[in-house]
Write a protein that holds these residues in place. Structure first.
Motif, PDB file in Angstrom:
ATOM      1  N   GLN A  69     -51.502  55.274  41.831  1.00 25.57           N
ATOM      2  CA  GLN A  69     -51.820  55.771  43.395  1.00 25.57           C
ATOM      3  C   GLN A  69     -52.109  54.478  44.053  1.00 25.57           C
ATOM      4  OE1 GLN A  69     -54.323  59.165  43.253  1.00 25.57           O
ATOM      5  NE2 GLN A  69     -53.269  59.730  41.525  1.00 25.57           N
ATOM      6  N   VAL A  70     -52.739  53.631  43.393  1.00 26.81           N
ATOM      7  CA  VAL A  70     -52.942  52.245  44.235  1.00 26.81           C
ATOM      8  C   VAL A  70     -52.924  51.160  43.618  1.00 26.81           C
ATOM      9  CG1 VAL A  70     -55.138  51.396  44.939  1.00 26.81           C
ATOM     10  CG2 VAL A  70     -55.236  53.607  45.207  1.00 26.81           C
ATOM     11  N   ILE A  71     -52.482  50.321  44.326  1.00 24.73           N
ATOM     12  CA  ILE A  71     -52.082  48.734  43.370  1.00 24.73           C
ATOM     13  C   ILE A  71     -53.004  47.713  44.230  1.00 24.73           C
ATOM     14  CG2 ILE A  71     -50.047  48.185  44.829  1.00 24.73           C
ATOM     15  CD1 ILE A  71     -50.164  47.485  41.058  1.00 24.73           C
ATOM     16  N   ILE A  72     -53.927  47.052  43.402  1.00 26.70           N
ATOM     17  CA  ILE A  72     -54.510  46.104  44.040  1.00 26.70           C
ATOM     18  C   ILE A  72     -54.003  44.785  43.826  1.00 26.70           C
ATOM     19  CG2 ILE A  72     -57.032  44.881  43.669  1.00 26.70           C
ATOM     20  CD1 ILE A  72     -58.090  47.441  42.734  1.00 26.70           C
ATOM     21  N   ILE A  73     -53.636  44.187  44.932  1.00 29.56           N
ATOM     22  CA  ILE A  73     -53.060  42.887  44.815  1.00 29.56           C
ATOM     23  C   ILE A  73     -53.982  41.674  45.184  1.00 29.56           C
ATOM     24  CG2 ILE A  73     -50.974  41.410  45.766  1.00 29.56           C
ATOM     25  CD1 ILE A  73     -49.936  44.385  46.917  1.00 29.56           C
ATOM     26  N   LEU A  74     -54.090  40.997  44.131  1.00 28.71           N
ATOM     27  CA  LEU A  74     -54.734  39.577  44.204  1.00 28.71           C
ATOM     28  C   LEU A  74     -53.713  38.375  44.407  1.00 28.71           C
ATOM     29  CD1 LEU A  74     -57.427  37.783  43.811  1.00 28.71           C
ATOM     30  CD2 LEU A  74     -56.515  37.684  41.366  1.00 28.71           C
ATOM     31  N   ILE A  75     -53.990  37.869  45.692  1.00 28.08           N
ATOM     32  CA  ILE A  75     -53.435  36.594  46.074  1.00 28.08           C
ATOM     33  C   ILE A  75     -54.239  35.363  45.891  1.00 28.08           C
ATOM     34  CG2 ILE A  75     -52.198  35.387  48.078  1.00 28.08           C
ATOM     35  CD1 ILE A  75     -50.989  38.064  47.718  1.00 28.08           C
ATOM     36  N   TYR A  76     -53.651  34.646  44.736  1.00 27.93           N
ATOM     37  CA  TYR A  76     -54.735  33.744  44.245  1.00 27.93           C
ATOM     38  C   TYR A  76     -53.913  32.504  44.060  1.00 27.93           C
ATOM     39  CZ  TYR A  76     -52.785  33.734  39.510  1.00 27.93           C
ATOM     40  OH  TYR A  76     -51.900  33.298  38.505  1.00 27.93           O
ATOM     41  N   SER A  77     -54.673  31.314  43.593  1.00 31.78           N
ATOM     42  CA  SER A  77     -53.913  30.133  42.930  1.00 31.78           C
ATOM     43  C   SER A  77     -54.609  29.437  41.905  1.00 31.78           C
ATOM     44  CB  SER A  77     -53.576  28.963  44.067  1.00 31.78           C
ATOM     45  OG  SER A  77     -53.318  27.804  43.501  1.00 31.78           O
ATOM     46  N   MET A  78     -54.079  28.912  40.814  1.00 29.05           N
ATOM     47  CA  MET A  78     -54.718  28.381  39.687  1.00 29.05           C
ATOM     48  C   MET A  78     -55.670  27.187  40.261  1.00 29.05           C
ATOM     49  SD  MET A  78     -52.346  25.895  37.497  1.00 29.05           S
ATOM     50  CE  MET A  78     -53.679  24.713  37.012  1.00 29.05           C
ATOM     51  N   TYR A  79     -55.267  26.447  41.441  1.00 27.70           N
ATOM     52  CA  TYR A  79     -55.686  25.353  42.168  1.00 27.70           C
ATOM     53  C   TYR A  79     -57.012  25.738  42.918  1.00 27.70           C
ATOM     54  CZ  TYR A  79     -51.827  23.010  40.284  1.00 27.70           C
ATOM     55  OH  TYR A  79     -50.875  22.287  39.644  1.00 27.70           O
ATOM     56  N   CYS A  80     -57.294  27.144  43.045  1.00 30.13           N
ATOM     57  CA  CYS A  80     -58.366  27.376  44.095  1.00 30.13           C
ATOM     58  C   CYS A  80     -59.592  27.568  43.286  1.00 30.13           C
ATOM     59  CB  CYS A  80     -57.705  28.736  44.547  1.00 30.13           C
ATOM     60  SG  CYS A  80     -59.122  29.782  44.961  1.00 30.13           S
ATOM     61  N   ARG A 101     -61.302  57.444  32.417  1.00 34.59           N
ATOM     62  CA  ARG A 101     -60.221  58.515  32.173  1.00 34.59           C
ATOM     63  C   ARG A 101     -59.842  58.839  33.572  1.00 34.59           C
ATOM     64  NH1 ARG A 101     -62.401  62.751  27.880  1.00 34.59           N
ATOM     65  NH2 ARG A 101     -62.557  61.365  26.153  1.00 34.59           N
ATOM     66  N   THR A 102     -60.724  59.077  34.772  1.00 36.00           N
ATOM     67  CA  THR A 102     -60.101  59.390  35.970  1.00 36.00           C
ATOM     68  C   THR A 102     -59.526  58.295  36.526  1.00 36.00           C
ATOM     69  OG1 THR A 102     -62.211  60.412  36.043  1.00 36.00           O
ATOM     70  CG2 THR A 102     -61.152  60.584  38.134  1.00 36.00           C
ATOM     71  N   LEU A 103     -59.516  56.928  36.163  1.00 38.34           N
ATOM     72  CA  LEU A 103     -58.814  55.890  37.257  1.00 38.34           C
ATOM     73  C   LEU A 103     -57.721  55.535  36.419  1.00 38.34           C
ATOM     74  CD1 LEU A 103     -62.118  54.091  38.599  1.00 38.34           C
ATOM     75  CD2 LEU A 103     -60.715  56.103  39.635  1.00 38.34           C
ATOM     76  N   LYS A 104     -58.004  55.420  35.253  1.00 36.03           N
ATOM     77  CA  LYS A 104     -56.557  54.740  34.173  1.00 36.03           C
ATOM     78  C   LYS A 104     -55.553  55.130  34.701  1.00 36.03           C
ATOM     79  CE  LYS A 104     -55.014  54.197  29.447  1.00 36.03           C
ATOM     80  NZ  LYS A 104     -54.950  52.726  29.383  1.00 36.03           N
ATOM     81  N   GLY A 105     -54.590  54.280  35.095  1.00 38.76           N
ATOM     82  CA  GLY A 105     -52.931  54.823  35.351  1.00 38.76           C
ATOM     83  C   GLY A 105     -53.056  55.224  36.929  1.00 38.76           C
ATOM     84  N   LYS A 106     -54.207  55.272  37.545  1.00 41.67           N
ATOM     85  CA  LYS A 106     -54.150  55.556  38.836  1.00 41.67           C
ATOM     86  C   LYS A 106     -54.402  54.402  39.788  1.00 41.67           C
ATOM     87  CE  LYS A 106     -55.499  60.379  38.478  1.00 41.67           C
ATOM     88  NZ  LYS A 106     -56.562  61.299  38.456  1.00 41.67           N
TER      89      LYS A 106
END
Lengths: 192, 202
Positions: A69-80, A101-106
């Motif tokens: 239902q939701v995807i959290i996208i992290l924009i990162y760098s190993m150099y940061c 249980r409520t959030l897993k998979g969602k």
């Protein structure tokens, strides 16, 4: 003839001015209520990452294709440095979601490693035991589409059953608190 | 007439290409906030190497941000040394290079190697800049005065007084084993560096 040639150069100069704002690097960060820019990621080779995103086979996929239902996208760098410091908190965020249980998979998390090669992405994943998938963006292609944001940058995307989507969160900087961040995402996404 | 229009068409194509492909291509950490000076795209390299792989490395002694004095020769017989020259403090690519090396101490330890970071900046500048990176495990050395003398001894001092973005691996015998003078606008390949370390005899 000379006047005609001069006119051509004036037209060329105008063309440059007109086209500049449309260059790849001219994109803006995703705005809340808007759509993600169109880009593809490679299906992870790692079995656990593939299973987490519920993907199969090889090739590429688009984020709205992920079964959640939701995807959290992290924009990162190993150099940061901030991204390095944030890594344990993100692992904790992942554990809280997976342990609920409520959030897993969602709600699912993935990281896009801006300017990092596949090798560098793997080093970061191993160093911090990152349990969610990380994708290299070595040539900054995705980073440019995302408005060349500084890192870390968080984007949350609500995915509807019909695979339409909208951005519900888009912000620079570290999470201010794991619980409050998660509660905010849950509320914004309307997960019950 | 047909011939004369060809340069114009080439120019149009070039402009379109430049517009769509241009970009700083630089992911920058928020750790530096708005304090990074972007000099724009620079000439990729602007110096001539004075050393080759297989040569003895020129020795040097420089002051570190920590207050210690570091000599390259002090590592002879003890550690392999990776020299990381970066052009200048508070610039885009440099600011996102050493923080990456900072999480690689385990890898360096595996290959009995230390890193020495070097720029031509003075110590106060390096102090305030590296403070934004967290606690670095490797010494950061100032090649400020005589200006860029160490960079020059390796042949990586550019004509504008900053150094190239360059990596050298020097083995325990003091011999240069690897040289990577990178396009100043790009971060060097980490994989190539680690593979070169792997080739060193234990």
């Amino acid at each position: 003839m000379k006047i005609r040639r001069n006119s051509m150069w004036i037209i060329l100069a105008g063309l440059f001015v007109i086209l500049s704002p449309f260059s790849v690097s001219g994109a803006s960060p995703p705005s809340v209520g808007g759509l993600l820019p169109d880009f593809e990621l490679s299906v992870p080779r790692d079995y656990a990452d593939r299973a987490y995103l519920d993907l199969s086979g090889r090739g590429t996929f688009r984020i709205p294709q992920i079964d959640t239902q939701v995807i959290i996208i992290l924009i990162y760098s190993m150099y940061c440095p901030y991204c390095q410091a944030e890594a344990p908190s993100l692992n904790e965020l992942y554990a809280k979601i997976e342990g609920n249980r409520t959030l897993k998979g969602k709600i699912k998390i993935l990281g896009i490693a801006t300017g990092n090669s596949d090798y560098e992405t793997k080093i970061f994943k191993k160093k911090y035991s990152v349990p969610f998938p990380l994708f290299p963006d070595g040539d900054f292609t995705i980073h440019k589409l995302l408005g060349e944001v500084r890192t870390p940058y968080f984007i949350a995307v609500k995915i509807n059953p019909d695979r339409s989507h909208r951005v519900i969160y888009s912000k620079l900087g570290r999470m201010e608190g794991i619980d409050s961040f998660l509660a905010m995402i849950v509320k914004m996404a309307g997960i019950k | 007439m047909k011939r004369k229009s060809t340069p114009i068409l080439v120019s149009i194509f070039s402009i379109v290409l430049v517009c769509f492909l241009s970009g700083s291509a630089c992911g920058l950490s928020d750790a530096y906030k708005g304090n990074i000076y972007d000099p724009g795209a620079l000439k990729p390299t602007d110096s001539v190497l004075k050393v080759r792989a297989g040569d003895a490395a020129p020795d040097f002694t420089l002051k570190a941000v920590s207050g210690e004095t570091v000599s390259l020769s002090s590592y002879r017989g003890k550690k392999n040394v990776v020299l990381s020259f970066v052009p200048a403090a508070w610039t885009p690519v440099c600011s996102d290079q050493w923080p990456g090396y900072n999480i690689l101490k385990d890898l360096f330890d595996q290959h009995d190697a230390v890193m020495l970071g070097i720029t031509v900046d003075n110590l106060p500048t390096l102090f305030s800049w590296t403070n934004q990176m967290g606690e670095l495990w490797f010494p950061v050395l100032s090649d400020f005065w005589p200006h860029g003398a160490v960079a020059d001894s390796f042949g990586v001092l550019r004509s504008d007084g900053v150094s190239e973005r360059a990596l050298f691996i020097i083995d325990k015998k003091g011999i240069i084993r690897y040289i990577d003078v990178q396009d100043i606008n790009k971060r060097p390949s980490l994989e190539d560096l680690i593979r070169a370390l792997e080739k060193l005899k234990p």
